[in-house]
Design a protein around this motif. Structure first.
Motif, PDB file in Angstrom:
ATOM      1  N   LYS A 170      11.501  33.938 -10.070  1.00  0.00           N
ATOM      2  CA  LYS A 170      11.948  32.711  -9.399  1.00  0.00           C
ATOM      3  C   LYS A 170      10.863  32.174  -8.472  1.00  0.00           C
ATOM      4  CE  LYS A 170      15.639  30.874  -6.464  1.00  0.00           C
ATOM      5  NZ  LYS A 170      16.952  31.164  -5.827  1.00  0.00           N
ATOM      6  N   GLN A 171      10.207  33.058  -7.741  1.00  0.00           N
ATOM      7  CA  GLN A 171       9.153  32.633  -6.810  1.00  0.00           C
ATOM      8  C   GLN A 171       7.992  31.962  -7.531  1.00  0.00           C
ATOM      9  OE1 GLN A 171       8.222  36.229  -4.707  1.00  0.00           O
ATOM     10  NE2 GLN A 171      10.121  36.227  -3.512  1.00  0.00           N
ATOM     11  N   GLN A 172       7.610  32.499  -8.692  1.00  0.00           N
ATOM     12  CA  GLN A 172       6.523  31.895  -9.461  1.00  0.00           C
ATOM     13  C   GLN A 172       6.899  30.499  -9.941  1.00  0.00           C
ATOM     14  OE1 GLN A 172       5.323  34.519 -12.635  1.00  0.00           O
ATOM     15  NE2 GLN A 172       4.366  35.997 -11.242  1.00  0.00           N
ATOM     16  N   LEU A 173       8.108  30.352 -10.445  1.00  0.00           N
ATOM     17  CA  LEU A 173       8.577  29.034 -10.878  1.00  0.00           C
ATOM     18  C   LEU A 173       8.624  28.074  -9.696  1.00  0.00           C
ATOM     19  CD1 LEU A 173      11.395  30.229 -13.285  1.00  0.00           C
ATOM     20  CD2 LEU A 173       9.545  28.683 -13.958  1.00  0.00           C
ATOM     21  N   GLU A 174       9.102  28.559  -8.570  1.00  0.00           N
ATOM     22  CA  GLU A 174       9.220  27.730  -7.367  1.00  0.00           C
ATOM     23  C   GLU A 174       7.862  27.192  -6.924  1.00  0.00           C
ATOM     24  OE1 GLU A 174      10.965  29.278  -3.422  1.00  0.00           O
ATOM     25  OE2 GLU A 174      12.665  28.671  -4.676  1.00  0.00           O
ATOM     26  N   ARG A 175       6.859  28.072  -6.918  1.00  0.00           N
ATOM     27  CA  ARG A 175       5.520  27.646  -6.484  1.00  0.00           C
ATOM     28  C   ARG A 175       4.899  26.662  -7.466  1.00  0.00           C
ATOM     29  NH1 ARG A 175       5.049  33.177  -4.770  1.00  0.00           N
ATOM     30  NH2 ARG A 175       4.098  33.716  -6.781  1.00  0.00           N
ATOM     31  N   ALA A 176       4.972  26.969  -8.759  1.00  0.00           N
ATOM     32  CA  ALA A 176       4.344  26.113  -9.772  1.00  0.00           C
ATOM     33  C   ALA A 176       5.009  24.745  -9.844  1.00  0.00           C
ATOM     34  CB  ALA A 176       4.385  26.794 -11.136  1.00  0.00           C
ATOM     35  N   SER A 227       1.558  13.729 -30.133  1.00  0.00           N
ATOM     36  CA  SER A 227       1.011  14.989 -29.635  1.00  0.00           C
ATOM     37  C   SER A 227       2.047  16.092 -29.786  1.00  0.00           C
ATOM     38  CB  SER A 227       0.612  14.839 -28.159  1.00  0.00           C
ATOM     39  OG  SER A 227       0.139  16.052 -27.629  1.00  0.00           O
ATOM     40  N   SER A 228       1.600  17.264 -30.191  1.00  0.00           N
ATOM     41  CA  SER A 228       2.480  18.403 -30.327  1.00  0.00           C
ATOM     42  C   SER A 228       1.770  19.629 -29.770  1.00  0.00           C
ATOM     43  CB  SER A 228       2.837  18.631 -31.808  1.00  0.00           C
ATOM     44  OG  SER A 228       3.708  19.734 -31.951  1.00  0.00           O
ATOM     45  N   MET A 229       2.443  20.356 -28.891  1.00  0.00           N
ATOM     46  CA  MET A 229       1.793  21.508 -28.270  1.00  0.00           C
ATOM     47  C   MET A 229       2.823  22.545 -27.834  1.00  0.00           C
ATOM     48  SD  MET A 229       0.663  19.695 -24.659  1.00  0.00           S
ATOM     49  CE  MET A 229       0.253  18.104 -25.405  1.00  0.00           C
ATOM     50  N   THR A 230       2.356  23.771 -27.707  1.00  0.00           N
ATOM     51  CA  THR A 230       3.120  24.809 -27.032  1.00  0.00           C
ATOM     52  C   THR A 230       2.410  25.064 -25.708  1.00  0.00           C
ATOM     53  OG1 THR A 230       1.885  26.591 -28.103  1.00  0.00           O
ATOM     54  CG2 THR A 230       3.902  25.855 -29.186  1.00  0.00           C
ATOM     55  N   LEU A 231       3.179  25.336 -24.669  1.00  0.00           N
ATOM     56  CA  LEU A 231       2.630  25.276 -23.315  1.00  0.00           C
ATOM     57  C   LEU A 231       2.624  26.605 -22.563  1.00  0.00           C
ATOM     58  CD1 LEU A 231       4.202  21.881 -22.219  1.00  0.00           C
ATOM     59  CD2 LEU A 231       1.805  22.312 -22.707  1.00  0.00           C
ATOM     60  N   VAL A 232       2.845  27.704 -23.257  1.00  0.00           N
ATOM     61  CA  VAL A 232       2.888  28.987 -22.556  1.00  0.00           C
ATOM     62  C   VAL A 232       1.572  29.263 -21.837  1.00  0.00           C
ATOM     63  CG1 VAL A 232       3.062  31.488 -22.829  1.00  0.00           C
ATOM     64  CG2 VAL A 232       4.647  29.991 -24.049  1.00  0.00           C
ATOM     65  N   ASP A 233       0.445  29.090 -22.527  1.00  0.00           N
ATOM     66  CA  ASP A 233      -0.858  29.383 -21.907  1.00  0.00           C
ATOM     67  C   ASP A 233      -1.112  28.481 -20.703  1.00  0.00           C
ATOM     68  OD1 ASP A 233      -1.315  31.357 -23.744  1.00  0.00           O
ATOM     69  OD2 ASP A 233      -2.634  30.161 -25.021  1.00  0.00           O
ATOM     70  N   SER A 234      -0.811  27.186 -20.850  1.00  0.00           N
ATOM     71  CA  SER A 234      -1.056  26.250 -19.759  1.00  0.00           C
ATOM     72  C   SER A 234      -0.149  26.529 -18.570  1.00  0.00           C
ATOM     73  CB  SER A 234      -0.868  24.804 -20.245  1.00  0.00           C
ATOM     74  OG  SER A 234      -1.859  24.463 -21.193  1.00  0.00           O
ATOM     75  N   LEU A 235       1.116  26.839 -18.833  1.00  0.00           N
ATOM     76  CA  LEU A 235       2.047  27.151 -17.745  1.00  0.00           C
ATOM     77  C   LEU A 235       1.673  28.475 -17.069  1.00  0.00           C
ATOM     78  CD1 LEU A 235       5.356  26.021 -19.455  1.00  0.00           C
ATOM     79  CD2 LEU A 235       4.306  24.961 -17.461  1.00  0.00           C
ATOM     80  N   THR A 236       1.214  29.426 -17.857  1.00  0.00           N
ATOM     81  CA  THR A 236       0.759  30.693 -17.286  1.00  0.00           C
ATOM     82  C   THR A 236      -0.421  30.470 -16.349  1.00  0.00           C
ATOM     83  OG1 THR A 236       1.521  31.962 -19.207  1.00  0.00           O
ATOM     84  CG2 THR A 236      -0.153  32.990 -17.812  1.00  0.00           C
ATOM     85  N   SER A 237      -1.322  29.574 -16.752  1.00  0.00           N
ATOM     86  CA  SER A 237      -2.532  29.338 -15.953  1.00  0.00           C
ATOM     87  C   SER A 237      -2.233  28.672 -14.615  1.00  0.00           C
ATOM     88  CB  SER A 237      -3.537  28.493 -16.742  1.00  0.00           C
ATOM     89  OG  SER A 237      -3.127  27.143 -16.811  1.00  0.00           O
ATOM     90  N   ILE A 238      -1.054  28.013 -14.487  1.00  0.00           N
ATOM     91  CA  ILE A 238      -0.710  27.405 -13.194  1.00  0.00           C
ATOM     92  C   ILE A 238       0.287  28.273 -12.421  1.00  0.00           C
ATOM     93  CG2 ILE A 238      -1.241  25.070 -13.996  1.00  0.00           C
ATOM     94  CD1 ILE A 238       1.800  24.540 -14.107  1.00  0.00           C
ATOM     95  N   GLY A 239       0.478  29.511 -12.883  1.00  0.00           N
ATOM     96  CA  GLY A 239       1.222  30.463 -12.060  1.00  0.00           C
ATOM     97  C   GLY A 239       2.560  30.944 -12.575  1.00  0.00           C
ATOM     98  N   ILE A 240       3.030  30.398 -13.716  1.00  0.00           N
ATOM     99  CA  ILE A 240       4.303  30.869 -14.276  1.00  0.00           C
ATOM    100  C   ILE A 240       3.971  31.959 -15.294  1.00  0.00           C
ATOM    101  CG2 ILE A 240       6.398  30.233 -15.523  1.00  0.00           C
ATOM    102  CD1 ILE A 240       6.008  27.376 -14.514  1.00  0.00           C
ATOM    103  N   GLU A 241       4.116  33.200 -14.910  1.00  0.00           N
ATOM    104  CA  GLU A 241       3.692  34.314 -15.758  1.00  0.00           C
ATOM    105  C   GLU A 241       4.863  35.193 -16.196  1.00  0.00           C
ATOM    106  OE1 GLU A 241       0.740  36.394 -13.554  1.00  0.00           O
ATOM    107  OE2 GLU A 241      -0.645  34.698 -13.445  1.00  0.00           O
ATOM    108  N   GLU A 242       5.617  35.689 -15.238  1.00  0.00           N
ATOM    109  CA  GLU A 242       6.642  36.685 -15.549  1.00  0.00           C
ATOM    110  C   GLU A 242       7.710  36.184 -16.501  1.00  0.00           C
ATOM    111  OE1 GLU A 242       6.650  39.398 -11.482  1.00  0.00           O
ATOM    112  OE2 GLU A 242       8.473  38.392 -12.160  1.00  0.00           O
ATOM    113  N   ALA A 243       8.040  34.908 -16.414  1.00  0.00           N
ATOM    114  CA  ALA A 243       9.121  34.368 -17.239  1.00  0.00           C
ATOM    115  C   ALA A 243       8.865  34.567 -18.725  1.00  0.00           C
ATOM    116  CB  ALA A 243       9.318  32.879 -16.948  1.00  0.00           C
TER     117      ALA A 243
END
Length: 376
Positions: free
Chosen positions: A56-62, A276-292
């Motif tokens: 939750k904290q990671q999502l909150e910050r990002a 445009s078509s993309m998956t965003l796991v890598d990009s979201l991880t790079s801005i701090g959303i990791e654990e999810a």
């Protein structure tokens, strides 16, 4: 804009610009990029409702929710009351693997605060049937503009949670361009390469300005009734897009808009379409959303009361067409003088950024860059 909705706009816009920078620095990034920050922010904010602990904290910050006035749920409730939803359709949904029971509190929070449902969908027996169900829902919510959001083979019996967003917008310009004045001219990809494309032309009064700090021009083109606008941010130099992207943040964008004033401007803008078509796991991880995204580490226990869930992917697919009549966009994932002088000109003949924003809340609904227009 002050207040609850203003703080949500700031949070969503900050998140969107951070995500955009992560996307465009990825080696897999296409030349033209088009995303919907608001859609992604809203769907991830729903996930935040179901998260606990450090997830939750990671999502909150990002998502910049820690400073959100009034809290996430109240902010979204207020936005959906204020936004001119007659011009665009926003739909969010969480598809959950049918393991265990989704908590009623989570379902009610998604429904009441985001106009969204948490839907259980089995991928055990036939993942392709589940994929088809999701894609059909997205296609319906975007008037057929977003098809096959989730590609074949992307879901499996191991899929635990799929985040889906859909937004559709269609708006005519407040004053349309005359097709008879559209001409073919060169769009400069760089100093050595150019393309022959169709340029729309108009001379009229627009909000127009220049930033010495960012070394760019900015033009606002309102849609009908002026509830929504497209902002075009054009680097002064042909190869200035990368530098502009690096410097631009939410504060700089807000300041840029205050530097505009109404002027008679001669504008030339290319007609264009972006898909445009993309998956965003890598990009979201790079801005701090990791654990999810990590099985066994993600804490989404407020969704179903267990630690079994994790986010397996975030899909985002977008579409926009800009022509003489206006714009259609979808995302699944705008002094008296004595003698007449020549008006300032705004010629978007090299790569630029563009935004579609809601003027009542300053929320950026869509955000992209045009590097290579359609060939004609």
């Amino acid at each position: 804009m002050a207040g609850v909705v203003g703080s949500l706009s700031t949070a969503s816009n900050d998140f969107g610009l951070n995500l955009y920078k992560s996307v465009v620095t990825s080696p897999k990034c296409p030349q033209n990029v088009f995303i919907s920050p608001f859609c992604l922010h809203s769907i991830l904010s729903m996930t935040h409702l179901g998260a606990a602990g450090s997830t939750k904290q990671q999502l909150e910050r990002a998502l910049k929710l820690d400073g959100l006035e009034g809290g996430t749920q109240e902010a979204y409730q207020q936005f959906l009351k204020k936004a001119p939803l007659k011009y665009f359709n926003i739909a969010n949904r969480l598809y959950l693997q049918s393991i265990g029971t989704v908590l009623e509190d989570f379902k009610q929070s998604c429904k009441s605060n985001f106009n969204a449902e948490a839907v259980t969908l089995s991928f055990d027996d036939d993942a392709e049937a589940g994929r088809s169900t999701i894609n059909q829902w997205v296609e319906g919510e975007t008037k057929g503009k977003i098809q096959e959001l989730i590609p074949q083979g992307s879901l499996s019996p191991d899929t635990a949670l799929v985040l889906v967003n859909a937004i559709y917008f269609k708006g005519d310009w407040d004053v349309k361009f005359d097709r008879a004045t559209t001409i073919k001219d060169s769009f400069h990809l760089n100093e050595n390469e150019s393309l022959e494309v169709n340029f729309m032309r108009k001379e009229a009064k627009f909000n127009f300005g220049y930033s010495a700090t960012l070394n760019c021009q900015i033009l606002e083109i309102p849609y009908q009734n002026k509830d929504l606008s497209m902002l075009i941010v054009l680097p002064q130099v042909m190869d200035g897009l990368k530098d502009l992207e690096a410097k631009l943040d939410s504060a700089a964008l807000s300041k840029l808009q205050t530097e505009m004033s109404v002027e008679e401007v001669e504008i030339r803008i290319p007609r264009f379409t972006i898909e445009s078509s993309m998956t965003l796991v890598d990009s979201l991880t790079s801005i701090g959303i990791e654990e999810a995204f990590i099985a066994g580490k993600a804490d989404l226990s407020k969704i179903d009361g267990t630690r079994n869930l994790f986010v397996s992917d975030v899909f985002h697919k977008t579409f926009i067409v800009v022509n003489e009549e206006g714009s259609e966009a979808a995302a699944a994932g705008a002094v008296a003088i004595s003698t007449k002088m020549l008006p300032p000109s705004f010629t978007a003949d090299h790569p630029f950024l563009f935004f579609i924003k809601d003027n009542s809340t300053d929320m950026i609904l869509f955000f992209g860059r045009l590097v290579q227009p359609d060939l004609v």
